[in-house]
Design an enzyme around this catalytic site. Structure first.
Site, mmCIF file in Angstrom:
data_model
loop_
_atom_site.group_PDB
_atom_site.id
_atom_site.type_symbol
_atom_site.label_atom_id
_atom_site.label_comp_id
_atom_site.label_asym_id
_atom_site.label_seq_id
_atom_site.Cartn_x
_atom_site.Cartn_y
_atom_site.Cartn_z
ATOM 1 N N LYS A 1 33.320 19.965 73.749
ATOM 2 C CA LYS A 1 34.308 19.486 74.726
ATOM 3 C C LYS A 1 35.217 20.636 75.163
ATOM 4 C CE LYS A 1 34.792 14.744 72.919
ATOM 5 N NZ LYS A 1 34.365 14.027 74.134
ATOM 6 N N ARG B 1 27.396 6.339 69.870
ATOM 7 C CA ARG B 1 26.276 5.394 69.952
ATOM 8 C C ARG B 1 25.243 5.677 68.879
ATOM 9 N NH1 ARG B 1 25.442 7.231 76.057
ATOM 10 N NH2 ARG B 1 27.692 7.402 75.784
HETATM 11 N N1 BES Z 1 34.723 10.045 71.862
HETATM 12 C C1 BES Z 1 34.171 10.240 73.155
HETATM 13 C C2 BES Z 1 34.699 9.227 74.186
HETATM 14 C C3 BES Z 1 36.170 9.261 74.511
HETATM 15 C C4 BES Z 1 36.611 9.840 75.675
HETATM 16 C C5 BES Z 1 37.085 8.648 73.684
HETATM 17 C C6 BES Z 1 37.950 9.832 75.992
HETATM 18 C C7 BES Z 1 38.421 8.656 74.005
HETATM 19 C C8 BES Z 1 38.851 9.241 75.166
HETATM 20 C C9 BES Z 1 32.660 10.108 73.107
HETATM 21 O O1 BES Z 1 32.064 10.455 71.921
HETATM 22 C C10 BES Z 1 32.119 11.006 74.168
HETATM 23 O O2 BES Z 1 32.334 12.168 74.084
HETATM 24 N N2 BES Z 1 31.427 10.426 75.152
HETATM 25 C C11 BES Z 1 30.901 11.182 76.225
HETATM 26 C C12 BES Z 1 29.536 10.609 76.537
HETATM 27 C C13 BES Z 1 28.754 11.437 77.521
HETATM 28 C C14 BES Z 1 28.339 12.736 76.894
HETATM 29 C C15 BES Z 1 27.532 10.648 77.951
HETATM 30 C C16 BES Z 1 31.842 11.046 77.433
HETATM 31 O O3 BES Z 1 32.381 9.963 77.645
HETATM 32 O O4 BES Z 1 32.037 12.034 78.109
HETATM 33 ZN ZN ZN Z 2 31.630 12.514 71.793
#
Ligand code: BES
Ligand code: ZN
Ligand code: ZN
Length: 496
Positions: free
Chosen positions: A277, A351
């Site tokens: 990230k 997931r």
């Molecule tokens: N933990 C994150 C989702 C999240 C985003 C939680 C903002 C709280 C605030 C999750 O694991 C994630 O990173 N999801 C990705 C999925 C994508 C790679 C398909 C996302 O939402 O960007």
């Molecule tokens: Zn994530």
């Protein structure tokens, strides 16, 4: 903070502040507010005539040394239009009153319920609102000298004949709000103070104290059970994963009865893994365990409320780190169910761990499933920080949850989950892939992936990524963890 019922006449209460509420209507000075006005020589009516008091939502008016009351202050909170008034509004009013007075160093508060609200439900809503409002995410501040603190909160306005109803509402509200604050305390912990191991220890301690059965699976047991999806996320971290299982069994449990499985995502820190990230705002990913913390909190409340249905809580917990052993985009993993997964993005890890969590809950006997997870940024785009995203495979089960959400004043919105979206996760080299190949619909794709592992069991997925954390303080709630979905889930189980 001590919260107690006080059936003495409210005018005689010697307290630092008496708080009550009035409606936005042609004449807001009615009922008990008119009584207070009368004793105070028409003061409130004068405030209304001057336009200073209107009853608009959460308008605050503080009067010092009100004549006719033993209280040192009178706080009037606007309740908005009477037609729109409900339990959710009352909960917010009680919370906002507490935080307003607390910020002014008031230590003893009496909250006067209006003549039309002397019910059990109102007592519960006020108690929940006050206790949730009193929570501060300040555990790690060493200098708390100047911190404000409310000592006592009296629930006033109930007569002796309403005592029983008020006490029942108060005690239920206390159980639920304390569970919600327990969850918020966990969510607020940073990842160096709350690893999967420490989360499991805290869950175990809570369960033992509450009289719940608890089992913690370590990395070896997790490997023996072939939970390959959970292990794939954990392999990049030096912190070992845990699978937390807490079980509530009712006294008169009969074999063959329904069993509710509550599965919560508990990634104690989500860096994204190799699909790392951006640095900006990454610190917030300590709350990526909010789904798991919510389910643990729900079980804490259920232990005291004693529903008549069996509930199994399953919380897979891990860090998501980019270590030398971390999984890489393109890796293929085998979940506990035997399905193979192509991991196209290591940041779509929630997931993966839920795949094994949901499947394991079914193996343990769950016949109805709910999962809660901070799963996607896409749900924040769709619903902002207002509504929880709800996805369901069975409309009757989903309708029950939506009814519970409405009853407890938590905003939730059902999202689509048509079979057409299945195409998005169809695998090229494995059975399924962990991100969509289509454009958009990110929150639905995440839900669709988890659904694969729920199979035919009625299942609901709650995406709480937008709602588990308040970036700004609300008049009734501090900035930080919200404990969202806990009240809905407790209501769902209690009304099953
Ligand atoms: N933990 C994150 C989702 C999240 C985003 C939680 C903002 C709280 C605030 C999750 O694991 C994630 O990173 N999801 C990705 C999925 C994508 C790679 C398909 C996302 O939402 O960007
Ligand atoms: Zn994530
Ligand atoms: Zn995550």
């Amino acid at each position: 903070m001590q919260i107690t019922l006080e059936t003495q006449p409210y005018a005689a209460l010697e307290t630092d502040a008496l708080a009550s509420y009035l409606f936005e209507e042609p004449d807001p000075v009615q009922g008990r507010i008119a009584e207070i006005d009368h004793a105070a020589g028409g003061l409130l009516r004068r405030l209304v005539s001057s336009g200073e008091v209107t009853g608009k939502p959460l308008e605050m008016t503080l009067v010092h040394r009100p004549a006719g009351l033993k209280a040192s202050r009178l706080l009037l909170v606007g309740a908005g239009k009477r037609e729109k008034f409900d339990g959710a509004t009352l909960r917010k009013i009680a919370g906002a009153a507490l935080r307003y007075l607390k910020s002014r160093s008031v230590q003893r508060i009496a909250f006067l319920v209006r003549e039309s609200d002397v019910t059990e439900d109102a007592a519960q809503a006020i108690t929940e609102g006050a206790l949730a409002a009193n929570f501060e995410p300040d555990k790690y501040k060493t200098d708390k000298k100047n911190d404000k603190c409310v000592d006592s909160f009296l629930l006033a306005g109930y007569s002796d004949k309403e005592r029983l109803a008020a006490e029942k509402g108060l005690s239920r509200g206390q159980i639920i709000a304390e569970a919600q604050n327990f969850t918020r305390e966990l969510v607020n912990e940073p990842s160096n103070k709350l690893t999967p191991t420490l989360l499991a220890e805290k869950a175990e301690a809570m369960a033992k104290e509450a009289g719940l059965a608890v089992e913690i699976l370590d990395e070896k047991r997790i490997a023996d059970l072939k939970m390959g999806a959970l292990l794939s996320v954990a392999q990049g971290s030096v912190e070992p994963p845990r699978m937390i299982i807490i079980t509530y069994t009712p006294a008169n449990a009969k074999p063959g009865s329904p069993v509710i499985g509550l599965v919560g995502k508990a990634v104690t820190f989500d860096t994204g893994g190799i699909s790392i990230k951006p640095a900006d705002g990454m610190e917030k990913m300590k709350y990526d365990m909010a789904g798991g913390a919510t389910m643990i909190g729900v079980l804490r409340a259920l232990a005291a409320l004693k529903p008549s249905v069996k509930v199994i809580c399953v919380v897979p917990s891990t860090e998501n780190m980019p270590g030398g052993r971390a999984q890489k985009p393109g890796d293929i993993q085998t979940a506990m169910s035997g399905k193979t997964i192509e991991v196209l993005n290591t940041d779509a890890e929630g997931r993966l761990i839920l795949a094994d969590g949901v499947y394991y809950a079914k193996q343990l006997g769950a016949t109805y499933l709910v999962d809660a997870a901070t799963l996607t940024g896409a749900i924040v785009v769709a619903l902002a920080n207002i509504n929880v995203g709800v996805f369901g495979s069975d409309q009757a089960w989903t309708d029950k949850l939506l009814a519970s959400a409405k009853a407890v004043g938590e905003k939730m919105w059902q999202m689509p989950l048509d079979d057409d979206y299945r195409e998005f996760i169809k695998g090229t080299v494995a059975d399924i892939q962990n991100i969509g190949s289509g454009k958009g619909g990110g929150a639905i794709t995440g839900a669709m992936f988890i659904k694969e592992f729920a199979g035919d069991t009625p299942w609901i997925h709650l995406d709480i990524a937008g709602t588990a954390w308040n970036d700004d303080a609300k008049p009734w709630l501090a900035k930080g963890p919200t404990g969202v979905a806990l009240r809905t889930l407790v209501h769902l189980v209690m009304s099953f």
